[in-house]
Design a protein around this motif. Sequence first.
Motif, short mmCIF file in Angstrom:
data_model
loop_
_atom_site.label_atom_id
_atom_site.label_comp_id
_atom_site.label_asym_id
_atom_site.label_seq_id
_atom_site.Cartn_x
_atom_site.Cartn_y
_atom_site.Cartn_z
N GLU A 51 6.91 -10.86 -10.91
CA GLU A 51 8.00 -11.25 -10.00
C GLU A 51 9.22 -10.34 -10.11
N LEU A 52 9.84 -10.12 -8.94
CA LEU A 52 11.13 -9.44 -8.88
C LEU A 52 12.11 -10.37 -8.19
N THR A 53 13.38 -10.33 -8.62
CA THR A 53 14.39 -11.10 -7.90
C THR A 53 15.26 -10.12 -7.10
N LEU A 54 15.52 -10.50 -5.87
CA LEU A 54 16.21 -9.63 -4.91
C LEU A 54 17.44 -10.33 -4.36
N SER A 55 18.47 -9.56 -4.09
CA SER A 55 19.66 -10.08 -3.40
C SER A 55 20.09 -9.07 -2.36
N MET A 89 18.00 -5.52 -7.17
CA MET A 89 16.67 -5.89 -7.63
C MET A 89 16.71 -6.04 -9.15
N THR A 90 16.13 -7.11 -9.66
CA THR A 90 16.09 -7.34 -11.12
C THR A 90 14.65 -7.58 -11.56
N GLY A 91 14.29 -6.90 -12.65
CA GLY A 91 12.93 -7.07 -13.17
C GLY A 91 12.78 -6.38 -14.51
N PRO A 92 11.58 -6.40 -15.08
CA PRO A 92 11.32 -5.87 -16.42
C PRO A 92 10.97 -4.39 -16.39
N ALA A 93 10.98 -3.81 -17.61
CA ALA A 93 10.49 -2.44 -17.84
C ALA A 93 9.74 -2.47 -19.16
N TYR A 101 0.89 -1.17 0.00
CA TYR A 101 0.00 0.00 0.00
C TYR A 101 0.92 1.21 0.00
N GLU A 102 1.03 1.88 -1.13
CA GLU A 102 2.04 2.92 -1.29
C GLU A 102 1.63 4.29 -0.73
N ARG A 103 2.59 4.95 -0.13
CA ARG A 103 2.41 6.34 0.31
C ARG A 103 1.97 7.18 -0.88
N GLY A 104 0.89 7.93 -0.68
CA GLY A 104 0.47 8.90 -1.69
C GLY A 104 -0.22 8.31 -2.89
N VAL A 105 -0.39 6.98 -2.92
CA VAL A 105 -1.00 6.35 -4.11
C VAL A 105 -2.09 5.35 -3.74
N GLY A 106 -1.82 4.53 -2.70
CA GLY A 106 -2.68 3.40 -2.37
C GLY A 106 -2.01 2.11 -2.85
N GLU A 107 -2.78 1.02 -2.87
CA GLU A 107 -2.14 -0.24 -3.26
C GLU A 107 -1.79 -0.20 -4.75
N THR A 108 -0.58 -0.61 -5.08
CA THR A 108 -0.15 -0.70 -6.48
C THR A 108 0.06 -2.17 -6.83
N LEU A 109 0.18 -2.46 -8.11
CA LEU A 109 0.36 -3.86 -8.54
C LEU A 109 1.77 -4.35 -8.23
N ALA A 110 2.68 -3.41 -8.03
CA ALA A 110 4.05 -3.78 -7.66
C ALA A 110 4.75 -2.56 -7.09
N CYS A 111 5.77 -2.79 -6.29
CA CYS A 111 6.54 -1.69 -5.71
C CYS A 111 7.98 -2.19 -5.57
N GLY A 112 8.88 -1.60 -6.36
CA GLY A 112 10.27 -2.08 -6.38
C GLY A 112 11.02 -1.76 -5.10
N SER A 113 10.92 -0.51 -4.66
CA SER A 113 11.61 -0.16 -3.41
C SER A 113 10.96 -0.89 -2.24
#
Length: 285
Positions: free
Chosen positions: A251-255, A265-269, A212-224
């Motif tokens: 999906e995001l991959t994190l290390s 963080m690795t993912g698409p754009a 649930y993002e600050r200033g936006v509400g729930e988003t479909l994804a949040c990288g940070s």
Amino acid sequence: MRIHFTKMHGLGNDFMVIDAVRQDVHITSDMVQAWGDRHFGIGFDQLLIVEPPTRPEVSFRYRIFNADGDEVEQCGNGARCFAAFVAREGLTSSSVISVETAGGIIELHLQDDGMVRVNMGVPRLQPTDVPFKAENFQPLYRVTLDDDPEHSVELSAVSMGNPHAVLLVDDVDSGLVPVLGPLLESHEAFPARVNVGFLQIINRQVGRLRVYERGVGETLACGSGACAAMVAARLQNKLDTHATLQLNGGELTLSWAGEGHPVYMTGPATFVFDGTVDWEEGQDG
Ligand SMILES: N[C@H](CCC[C@H](N)C(=O)O)C(=O)O
């Protein structure tokens, strides 16, 4: 004034991207709110502005505005879209891009498979850096809701340049997000408000995350938010050094190798369309 823009998304977290290197654009909160409206405007979670660098060690500056008009410090999904955008636009010929955000310098790597790997920097855990009202750092804090000592939650507080609260939950689809998200987003323990992540551990390499993002509400994804959730889970020894986080948008991959190390963080754009929008000085939303 006619402004050229590009609509993009990172796993459904969607952005209006404006090249302010080759366009003379001065963004106001009114412009952000007008363009962010999903019925009367273009519609986005965040507006991203690509600017020339203000420091010699980076190639660009990139500014982030939430749909509510506030400028914020970081945006992980947006960073991947920024990298793909400057490459497509020929604003850079390098596959490794250093960029300055209000939350610090991050480094992006455009991979041959089309994915973007981001060094999101070292997470900040001291309460004053989040910011979060607590005396000293703890992996987990107890926060009282509605001033009712009987009604409280446990959460981690992590900054990725922007503030994140992360709750580990048994089931992300149990109905907590729409109830606790708004309550915590504006909770007085977070003086700058906060992005609220809900993480369900599937196993030591996989988690399910809703934000649930600050200033936006729930988003479909949040990288940070995914980075902050990875940090929170690792601080509680619930995930291994490398993990996949499943968000509603993908999906995001994190290390993360631990305190003092950066989160990767690795993912698409994804490009959606190019467009133009007119704005007259003095125009209101
Ligand atoms: N969607 C963004 C997060 C935006 C954070 C913003 N909501 C804030 O107020 O910090 C991401 O992929 O990291």
